[in-house]
Every structure is written in structure tokens, then in C-alpha cells.
Write a protein that holds these residues in place. Structure first.
Motif, PDB file in Angstrom:
ATOM      1  N   LYS A   1      11.382 -50.812  46.699  1.00 17.80           N
ATOM      2  CA  LYS A   1      10.554 -49.896  45.914  1.00 17.80           C
ATOM      3  C   LYS A   1      11.038 -48.454  46.124  1.00 17.80           C
ATOM      4  O   LYS A   1      11.000 -47.937  47.240  1.00 17.80           O
ATOM      5  CB  LYS A   1       9.091 -50.040  46.318  1.00 17.80           C
ATOM      6  CG  LYS A   1       8.486 -51.364  45.883  1.00 17.80           C
ATOM      7  CD  LYS A   1       7.166 -51.646  46.600  1.00 17.80           C
ATOM      8  CE  LYS A   1       6.036 -50.845  46.017  1.00 17.80           C
ATOM      9  NZ  LYS A   1       4.733 -51.261  46.631  1.00 17.80           N
TER      10      LYS A   1
ATOM     11  N   GLU B   1      13.847 -51.463  37.098  1.00 17.96           N
ATOM     12  CA  GLU B   1      12.388 -51.589  37.056  1.00 17.96           C
ATOM     13  C   GLU B   1      11.712 -51.389  38.406  1.00 17.96           C
ATOM     14  O   GLU B   1      10.482 -51.282  38.477  1.00 17.96           O
ATOM     15  CB  GLU B   1      12.006 -52.942  36.449  1.00 17.96           C
ATOM     16  CG  GLU B   1      12.419 -53.040  34.983  1.00 17.96           C
ATOM     17  CD  GLU B   1      11.906 -54.297  34.309  1.00 17.96           C
ATOM     18  OE1 GLU B   1      11.258 -55.117  34.996  1.00 17.96           O
ATOM     19  OE2 GLU B   1      12.151 -54.447  33.106  1.00 17.96           O
TER      20      GLU B   1
ATOM     21  N   TYR C   1      10.343 -45.857  40.345  1.00 16.24           N
ATOM     22  CA  TYR C   1       9.247 -45.078  39.778  1.00 16.24           C
ATOM     23  C   TYR C   1       9.644 -43.595  39.761  1.00 16.24           C
ATOM     24  O   TYR C   1      10.706 -43.228  40.257  1.00 16.24           O
ATOM     25  CB  TYR C   1       7.980 -45.248  40.617  1.00 16.24           C
ATOM     26  CG  TYR C   1       7.300 -46.590  40.499  1.00 16.24           C
ATOM     27  CD1 TYR C   1       5.965 -46.686  40.093  1.00 16.24           C
ATOM     28  CD2 TYR C   1       7.968 -47.782  40.796  1.00 16.24           C
ATOM     29  CE1 TYR C   1       5.317 -47.915  39.997  1.00 16.24           C
ATOM     30  CE2 TYR C   1       7.335 -49.015  40.705  1.00 16.24           C
ATOM     31  CZ  TYR C   1       6.008 -49.069  40.302  1.00 16.24           C
ATOM     32  OH  TYR C   1       5.379 -50.291  40.204  1.00 16.24           O
TER      33      TYR C   1
ATOM     34  N   PHE D   1      10.297 -44.100  31.757  1.00 18.59           N
ATOM     35  CA  PHE D   1       9.694 -44.918  32.811  1.00 18.59           C
ATOM     36  C   PHE D   1       8.436 -45.655  32.356  1.00 18.59           C
ATOM     37  O   PHE D   1       8.059 -46.656  32.968  1.00 18.59           O
ATOM     38  CB  PHE D   1       9.352 -44.060  34.030  1.00 18.59           C
ATOM     39  CG  PHE D   1      10.550 -43.597  34.814  1.00 18.59           C
ATOM     40  CD1 PHE D   1      11.024 -44.328  35.898  1.00 18.59           C
ATOM     41  CD2 PHE D   1      11.219 -42.425  34.469  1.00 18.59           C
ATOM     42  CE1 PHE D   1      12.130 -43.914  36.619  1.00 18.59           C
ATOM     43  CE2 PHE D   1      12.327 -41.991  35.196  1.00 18.59           C
ATOM     44  CZ  PHE D   1      12.778 -42.743  36.266  1.00 18.59           C
TER      45      PHE D   1
ATOM     46  N   ASN E   1       3.368 -47.111  33.454  1.00 13.90           N
ATOM     47  CA  ASN E   1       3.122 -47.888  34.676  1.00 13.90           C
ATOM     48  C   ASN E   1       4.035 -47.516  35.843  1.00 13.90           C
ATOM     49  O   ASN E   1       3.887 -48.060  36.938  1.00 13.90           O
ATOM     50  CB  ASN E   1       3.263 -49.388  34.399  1.00 13.90           C
ATOM     51  CG  ASN E   1       2.144 -49.916  33.525  1.00 13.90           C
ATOM     52  OD1 ASN E   1       1.007 -49.478  33.648  1.00 13.90           O
ATOM     53  ND2 ASN E   1       2.466 -50.835  32.635  1.00 13.90           N
ATOM     54  N   ARG E   2       4.998 -46.593  35.598  1.00 13.85           N
ATOM     55  CA  ARG E   2       5.932 -46.245  36.675  1.00 13.85           C
ATOM     56  C   ARG E   2       6.063 -44.739  36.896  1.00 13.85           C
ATOM     57  O   ARG E   2       7.044 -44.269  37.446  1.00 13.85           O
ATOM     58  CB  ARG E   2       7.307 -46.873  36.421  1.00 13.85           C
ATOM     59  CG  ARG E   2       7.333 -48.381  36.672  1.00 13.85           C
ATOM     60  CD  ARG E   2       8.751 -48.922  36.691  1.00 13.85           C
ATOM     61  NE  ARG E   2       9.354 -48.885  35.370  1.00 13.85           N
ATOM     62  CZ  ARG E   2      10.601 -48.484  35.115  1.00 13.85           C
ATOM     63  NH1 ARG E   2      11.377 -48.052  36.098  1.00 13.85           N
ATOM     64  NH2 ARG E   2      11.069 -48.500  33.883  1.00 13.85           N
TER      65      ARG E   2
ATOM     66  N   ASN F   1      -1.145 -46.108  39.758  1.00 12.64           N
ATOM     67  CA  ASN F   1       0.279 -46.375  40.043  1.00 12.64           C
ATOM     68  C   ASN F   1       0.627 -46.025  41.482  1.00 12.64           C
ATOM     69  O   ASN F   1       1.382 -46.747  42.142  1.00 12.64           O
ATOM     70  CB  ASN F   1       1.176 -45.607  39.082  1.00 12.64           C
ATOM     71  CG  ASN F   1       1.064 -46.104  37.647  1.00 12.64           C
ATOM     72  OD1 ASN F   1       0.563 -47.186  37.391  1.00 12.64           O
ATOM     73  ND2 ASN F   1       1.524 -45.297  36.691  1.00 12.64           N
TER      74      ASN F   1
ATOM     75  N   PHE G   1       1.993 -48.635  44.156  1.00  9.97           N
ATOM     76  CA  PHE G   1       3.336 -48.414  44.696  1.00  9.97           C
ATOM     77  C   PHE G   1       3.304 -48.312  46.221  1.00  9.97           C
ATOM     78  O   PHE G   1       4.103 -48.940  46.918  1.00  9.97           O
ATOM     79  CB  PHE G   1       3.948 -47.136  44.099  1.00  9.97           C
ATOM     80  CG  PHE G   1       5.334 -46.842  44.612  1.00  9.97           C
ATOM     81  CD1 PHE G   1       6.440 -47.439  44.041  1.00  9.97           C
ATOM     82  CD2 PHE G   1       5.524 -45.954  45.667  1.00  9.97           C
ATOM     83  CE1 PHE G   1       7.722 -47.171  44.518  1.00  9.97           C
ATOM     84  CE2 PHE G   1       6.805 -45.683  46.151  1.00  9.97           C
ATOM     85  CZ  PHE G   1       7.898 -46.306  45.574  1.00  9.97           C
TER      86      PHE G   1
END
Length: 275
Positions: A158, A188, A191, A222, A225-226, A268, A272
């Protein structure tokens, strides 16, 4: 729930904080949770992620201690020497603290344009993945090419790009940055924080409209959602108020659906960083 995904604390020391130059003299002072709690109360912020500003384990432990005293600090992005031979042991130690969510290195300050791709650093990132920690990517636009290759090495790690990779807004730099941001957004697991923008523009004359061009690119690349809201307090104070920073983002996303706005302003970051 509104989460500020990016802010800092420090007890000001001239030598340690020598990056605070004369143009930023307004923040040559202590900034601690007692200061921020009042700001958050005035702006309806529910919690935050405290991010390292100094590259020492003392800094990480300083943030950890603050998080034990103030519940609104929901997570910490600390620093460890990711190039160290003992990285697994260090991460094992920090695994016991639930508030520590990830780590960051101040790559923007490294003279080696390919710092992210050096074997010892890659080994450290591999260890982060194994321990389920996040990694914040702090770079300038000229380092985006290396960052693109870097994130491709770790499709399951991540990552989040801090401050939209700090485009040179004051100088009107856009196209090269935009091209590489679109490419990196195709990964994907990456972020992006919509933060740190007013300090890349002219401190005294920036406008919301000037910054919408950059936010638009990030939103389209992005998706809702990111991307996550971050203030970069107290650094943002050299170019504006906390309310101005928050309003910059909330005004920009006002035409999105309620659920999309909630994602950007809090959900988010919660997902994350596993807050």
C-alpha cells in the motif's frame, strides 16, 4: 467522519528544523496536539494521521507518545531506516503498537534521483509489505519516473503519494507532472493525498481556481476511492489558514455524491491506514 490524513507535530529546534527557511518563518515555533485540537474543533475534524518530520527513531517514538495522550491522533506514519540490516527486527518492535500504521522517508531531499530504486531501500520496502505497514511517497516531480518503476516492484504494497508529488504550481509546471501522475495512478495499490498544494503555489497570491487544474487531474487519474484529504498542518500556515486548506478541497468536491465526498474526506484514509 472527517480524517486529516497528513499533519505534523514538533518542538521547534533551529538545527533540526533547518528546512524551515526565512520564507517560512511563521512556523518557527512549537506545534503540538494541544494547538491542533483547538483547530480541529473549529473545523469539524474528527481525527488525524501524524506524519514524521524528522528522520530518527526518536521522532517515531515522539509521535507514538503523543498518540497515547491524545485519542484524536488515530494513526502514525513514522520513520525507520529502511536501508538498515536490522530492518526486520525494528519493524517487529513497532508491530506491537497499533497506532503505528506506516513509514516515510524524505526522498525529496535525496540528491540521488533513483534513490527509491537502490537495492537496500527496495529490501526495506519488501519488509514493510511483510509486516503490513503502509509507505508514504514524498517526492518532487523530477522523481516521479523512478517512483513509477518503484511501485511496479511491489503490486501488493500500500503506497500513497504525499502532496500530489509537489508540482511546481508557482511556476506553472503541469504537463510533465500530469503525464507521470496518470501513469502511476494506473497502479491500483497507489493512493494520493490532496494536500500540500498551497505551499507549492505562490504563498501570497494563490487562488482556488489555479489549484483546481491539479486537483482535477488527480481526481480523474486516481478516482474518488484512492484520494484522501490532508492539511499538511502546520506547514500550510505559511500560505493560508487551516480553514482555507479544508475549504479548498471541500469546495472542489462539492458536486460529487455525498458518499464520494465522505470517501475523500475520511473513509479512504480510514481504510488505507486501517484506522
Amino acid at each position: 467522519m472527517i480524517i486529516d490524513s497528513h499533519q505534523h507535530f514538533w518542538n521547534y529546534e533551529p538545527k533540526k528544523h533547518e528546512w524551515i527557511d526565512d520564507d517560512m518563518a511563521a512556523i518557527r515555533q512549537d506545534f503540538l496536539p494541544s494547538n491542533l485540537k483547538k483547530v480541529y474543533s473549529e473545523n469539524g475534524i474528527d481525527g488525524c494521521v501524524a506524519v514524521q518530520a524528522d528522520q530518527t527513531l526518536i521522532e517515531t517514538d515522539f509521535l507514538l507518545d503523543l498518540s497515547k495522550q491524545y485519542d484524536f491522533i488515530k494513526g502514525i506514519v513514522g520513520w525507520v531506516d529502511l536501508r538498515g540490516d536490522n530492518i526486520d527486527a525494528v519493524l517487529d518492535n513497532y508491530n506491537q503498537f497499533n497506532k503505528i500504521k506506516g513509514f516515510r522517508h524524505i526522498v525529496q531531499g535525496e540528491p540521488d534521483h533513483n534513490f527509491l530504486l537502490r537495492p537496500h531501500f527496495l529490501r526495506g520496502i519488501k519488509a514493510l509489505e511483510k509486516h503490513n505497514f503502509t509507505y508514504d511517497i514524498l517526492i518532487f516531480p523530477h522523481q516521479l519516473g523512478a517512483a513509477l518503476e518503484f511501485v511496479r516492484h511491489f503490486p501488493n504494497q500500500k503506497f500513497v503519494i504525499d502532496h500530489i508529488a509537489k508540482p511546481y504550481i508557482k511556476d506553472g509546471f503541469f504537463d510533465g507532472w500530469a503525464t507521470l501522475m496518470k501513469e502511476i495512478a494506473k497502479q491500483e495499490n497507489v493512493y494520493c493525498k490532496i494536500s500540500g498544494m498551497i505551499t507549492e503555489a505562490d504563498y501570497k497570491s494563490w487562488t482556488e481556481g489555479q489549484l483546481h487544474l491539479y486537483m482535477d487531474l488527480v481526481l480523474n487519474a486516481f478516482g474518488t476511492n484512492r484520494i484522501m484529504y490532508g492539511s499538511d498542518w502546520p506547514v500550510c500556515l505559511v500560505a493560508g489558514t487551516y480553514s482555507q486548506v479544508k475549504n479548498l478541497v471541500t469546495n472542489f468536491i462539492a458536486n460529487l455524491s455525498v458518499s464520494e465526498q465522505e470517501s475523500i474526506m475520511g473513509t479512504n484514509a480510514i481504510q488505507f491506514y486501517n484506522l
